[in-house]
Design an enzyme around this catalytic site. Structure first.
Site, PDB file in Angstrom:
ATOM      1  N   ASN A  37       0.654  -1.217   0.127  1.00 33.45           N
ATOM      2  CA  ASN A  37       0.047  -0.009   0.036  1.00 33.45           C
ATOM      3  C   ASN A  37       0.987   1.252   0.104  1.00 33.45           C
ATOM      4  OD1 ASN A  37       0.589  -0.883   2.982  1.00 33.45           O
ATOM      5  ND2 ASN A  37      -1.235   0.051   3.555  1.00 33.45           N
ATOM      6  N   ASN A  40      -1.219   8.214   0.827  1.00 33.95           N
ATOM      7  CA  ASN A  40      -1.091   9.847   0.454  1.00 33.95           C
ATOM      8  C   ASN A  40      -1.596  10.887   1.303  1.00 33.95           C
ATOM      9  OD1 ASN A  40      -1.392  12.467  -1.481  1.00 33.95           O
ATOM     10  ND2 ASN A  40      -0.040  11.031  -2.724  1.00 33.95           N
ATOM     11  N   ALA A  41      -0.871  12.110   1.332  1.00 42.82           N
ATOM     12  CA  ALA A  41      -1.301  13.171   2.408  1.00 42.82           C
ATOM     13  C   ALA A  41      -2.783  13.293   1.785  1.00 42.82           C
ATOM     14  CB  ALA A  41      -0.509  14.165   2.294  1.00 42.82           C
ATOM     15  N   CYS A  48      -4.220   0.644  -2.391  1.00 40.49           N
ATOM     16  CA  CYS A  48      -3.973  -0.545  -1.535  1.00 40.49           C
ATOM     17  C   CYS A  48      -2.946  -1.476  -2.312  1.00 40.49           C
ATOM     18  CB  CYS A  48      -5.399  -1.387  -1.814  1.00 40.49           C
ATOM     19  SG  CYS A  48      -6.518  -0.904  -0.641  1.00 40.49           S
ATOM     20  N   GLU A  50      -3.006  -4.582  -3.019  1.00 36.76           N
ATOM     21  CA  GLU A  50      -3.472  -5.437  -4.221  1.00 36.76           C
ATOM     22  C   GLU A  50      -3.428  -4.551  -5.495  1.00 36.76           C
ATOM     23  OE1 GLU A  50      -4.723  -4.699  -1.432  1.00 36.76           O
ATOM     24  OE2 GLU A  50      -5.973  -6.535  -0.603  1.00 36.76           O
ATOM     25  N   CYS A  81     -10.326  -5.224   0.609  1.00 36.49           N
ATOM     26  CA  CYS A  81     -11.399  -4.117   0.585  1.00 36.49           C
ATOM     27  C   CYS A  81     -12.345  -4.448  -0.719  1.00 36.49           C
ATOM     28  CB  CYS A  81     -10.964  -2.772   0.537  1.00 36.49           C
ATOM     29  SG  CYS A  81     -10.052  -2.059  -0.892  1.00 36.49           S
TER      30      CYS A  81
HETATM   31  N1  THU Z   1      -5.006  -1.848   2.775  1.00 35.45           N
HETATM   32  C1  THU Z   1      -4.792  -2.490   1.821  1.00 35.45           C
HETATM   33  O1  THU Z   1      -3.559  -2.264   1.002  1.00 35.45           O
HETATM   34  N2  THU Z   1      -5.215  -3.783   1.238  1.00 35.45           N
HETATM   35  C2  THU Z   1      -6.300  -4.323   1.875  1.00 35.45           C
HETATM   36  O2  THU Z   1      -6.623  -5.293   1.226  1.00 35.45           O
HETATM   37  C3  THU Z   1      -7.140  -3.630   3.161  1.00 35.45           C
HETATM   38  C4  THU Z   1      -6.549  -2.153   3.380  1.00 35.45           C
HETATM   39  C5  THU Z   1      -4.389  -0.454   3.070  1.00 35.45           C
HETATM   40  C6  THU Z   1      -5.207   0.637   2.692  1.00 35.45           C
HETATM   41  C7  THU Z   1      -4.477   1.739   3.760  1.00 35.45           C
HETATM   42  O3  THU Z   1      -3.229   2.092   3.144  1.00 35.45           O
HETATM   43  C8  THU Z   1      -4.563   0.968   4.829  1.00 35.45           C
HETATM   44  O4  THU Z   1      -4.244  -0.498   4.571  1.00 35.45           O
HETATM   45  C9  THU Z   1      -5.302   0.910   5.986  1.00 35.45           C
HETATM   46  O5  THU Z   1      -6.894   0.839   5.268  1.00 35.45           O
END
Ligand code: THU
Length: 129
Positions: A37, A40-41, A48, A50, A81
């Site tokens: 992941n 960003n500000a 994410c 993925e 998500c």
């Molecule tokens: N996040 C992911 O990168 N993948 C997921 O499957 C769930 C959530 C990240 C998004 C954000 O940077 C942090 O987790 C908190 O939500």
């Protein structure tokens, strides 16, 4: 795949949530693509793990996902998500396994179709690419 996801997770840029995530995708030809992941500000611009892995996969010339590993933070299951379920669905089948892992190993495995039932996907559209 878990090791690759853990390595990507280490590199994650998550200064706002402190919730680091790594993902690793295996494609039909056996190649592995990882991502983390990237926050960003301007919060909605964050990406994410993925999504990062999918971007690397497409840039690498691959379009068929056959297995997914996700390593989040903490003891809870870090299932993808909603948006990432849709992103994975673009390149996967409904029986594609999604392994929700910790550094210690697989915690639970889901089929993508169980995470995103009755999906809207490429089959609904006249895909040209
Ligand atoms: N996040 C992911 O990168 N993948 C997921 O499957 C769930 C959530 C990240 C998004 C954000 O940077 C942090 O987790 C908190 O939500």
């Amino acid at each position: 795949m878990i090791r690759h996801a853990v390595d990507a997770r280490e590199a994650a840029y998550a200064p706002y949530s402190q919730f680091k995530v790594g993902a690793c995708i295996r494609t039909a030809s056996g190649k592995l693509f990882s991502g983390c992941n990237v926050e960003n500000a301007a919060y909605p611009q964050g990406q994410c793990a993925e999504a990062s892995a999918i971007g690397a996969m497409v840039a690498g010339g691959e379009l068929i996902i056959v297995e997914v590993v996700i390593v989040g933070s903490g003891d809870e299951l870090c299932t993808p998500c909603g948006g990432c379920r849709q992103r994975l669905n673009e390149f996967s089948k409904s029986d594609t396994p999604v392994h929700v892992c910790g550094p210690e190993g697989v915690r639970e495995t889901f089929k993508l179709g169980d995470l995103l039932p009755h999906s809207f996907g490429p089959n609904n559209l006249d895909k040209k690419n």
